[in-house]
Design an enzyme around this catalytic site. Structure first.
Site, PDB file in Angstrom:
ATOM      1  N   THR A  66       0.478  -1.261   0.136  1.00 52.96           N
ATOM      2  CA  THR A  66      -0.073   0.270   0.156  1.00 52.96           C
ATOM      3  C   THR A  66       1.066   1.219  -0.203  1.00 52.96           C
ATOM      4  OG1 THR A  66      -1.655   1.158   1.878  1.00 52.96           O
ATOM      5  CG2 THR A  66      -0.119  -0.912   2.385  1.00 52.96           C
TER       6      THR A  66
ATOM      7  N   TYR B 218      -1.495  -0.277  10.872  1.00 53.64           N
ATOM      8  CA  TYR B 218      -1.898  -1.355  10.050  1.00 53.64           C
ATOM      9  C   TYR B 218      -0.256  -1.013   8.463  1.00 53.64           C
ATOM     10  CZ  TYR B 218      -3.069  -1.695   4.325  1.00 53.64           C
ATOM     11  OH  TYR B 218      -3.613  -1.226   3.571  1.00 53.64           O
TER      12      TYR B 218
END
Ligand code: UDP
Length: 327
Positions: free
Chosen positions: A117, A141
């Site tokens: 990501t 995350y």
């Protein structure tokens, strides 16, 4: 290449990748706990319902299906949730991935495509973002994804794992044939929430801040259609067939769009009003993020076909309009 294991294949991006794989003549075997995935999204191959942290279930899946490579999507993906429950994120995302890499080694499978990501970059000091920039994630995350990237690079050095790490920017849109949906619970992302507001299943969209240092004051992001991401995974899978394949590439369009531009497109394409209320900035949102996608273009032939805002909204709208009639 006949068959691959797709972890998280019942999720939003994983299910689109399964469709692209079968279209390319490769059978996807979906490995998904169905904790957040959807059984009805598994349409293009068998489903193994198990958790990645279950090593015996992984061994059995490798023995039964004999996949030649792994596409690894399975993860918890809410930034806000990761701040409140970090250990769960490290356990699931890092622990699950380490278990997977170990099981691949036991099974003699050495080709891996990993979903990473742009959150690994945190707040970048220049734009567009290139892969060689510093990694400074600002959420558990983002850290969890960064740790897995490092584990993959180290495993490649030690055991000859061949890999492609793909850093997605803002995935959105839906299968243009209408065969798949997007059903996050809760839904936090801009495009689906704007479509829910247009359909009336959400009272209004909260716009998180209009005082950013951008031309219209709202945040800028790089929106990439999920079917373009799916096609990039097929290309990345082929790439991992090369001797000592090792790639870490951004997947974005290279163009940024503001929140206002997205909302205007939703209103124009759907012909609906999008009720909007102005809300304070959301913690941790950088003003602008967009990719330099030239590495993926060069190495994977990556050329987005569906990622203009109109196509993103047009392909996603029927799903959200259907929900309106069900509501
Ligand atoms: N956003 C917003 N309202 C929402 C959801 C998102 O204004 O209900 C904004 C958010 O602040 C960000 C952009 O839309 O600037 C994209 O957010 P999203 O959560 O879709 O993706 P992110 O870039 O955070 O991964």
């Amino acid at each position: 290449m006949k068959r691959v294991l797709v972890t998280g294949g019942a999720g939003y991006i994983g299910s689109h990748a399964c469709k692209a794989l079968l279209r390319a003549g490769i059978e996807p075997v979906c490995f998904d706990s169905l904790d957040r995935g959807h059984r009805e999204a598994v349409k293009w191959g068998p489903l193994v319902t198990a958790d990645l942290r279950d090593g015996a279930a992984l061994d059995q899946a490798f023995a039964t299906y004999r996949p030649e490579a792994v596409l690894h999507f399975a993860a918890l993906t809410y930034v806000g949730e990761s701040v409140g429950d970090p250990i769960r994120y490290y356990d699931n995302n890092v622990g699950g991935s380490l278990g997977l890499i170990a099981a691949m080694r036991r099974a003699g499978v050495d080709r891996l495509v990993f979903s990473s990501t742009c959150a690994v970059y945190g707040t970048p000091d220049r734009l567009p973002i290139t892969e060689d920039m510093a990694l400074n994630p600002i959420s558990p995350y983002g850290h969890s994804k960064r740790m897995v990237e490092q584990a993959i690079v180290d495993a490649a050095q030690a055991h000859g794992l061949r890999y492609a790490i793909l850093r997605y920017f803002n995935a959105c849109g839906l299968d243009p044939d209408g065969e798949l949906g997007e059903d996050h619970d809760p839904e936090t992302h801009l495009v689906p929430r704007a479509l829910m507001a247009a359909a009336g299943t959400l009272a209004h969209l909260e716009l998180f801040g209009d005082d950013y240092p951008t031309p219209d004051g709202t945040c800028i992001r790089d929106y990439i259609h999920v079917s373009d991401l799916a096609d990039a995974h097929v290309a990345a899978l082929r790439y991992t067939g090369g001797a000592s394949a090792a790639l870490c590439a951004n997947l974005g369009t290279g163009r940024g769009h503001s929140v206002r531009e997205v909302l205007d497109t939703v209103a124009r394409v759907t012909g609906r009003k999008v009720p909007v209320t102005l809300a304070p900035r959301r913690a941790g949102d950088p003003a602008a993020l967009y990719a330099d996608p030239s590495l993926a273009r060069r190495e994977l032939g990556f050329a987005p076909r569906h990622s203009d805002l109109d196509s993103i909204v047009r392909t996603a709208w029927p799903h959200f309009r259907r929900k309106e009639t069900q509501a």
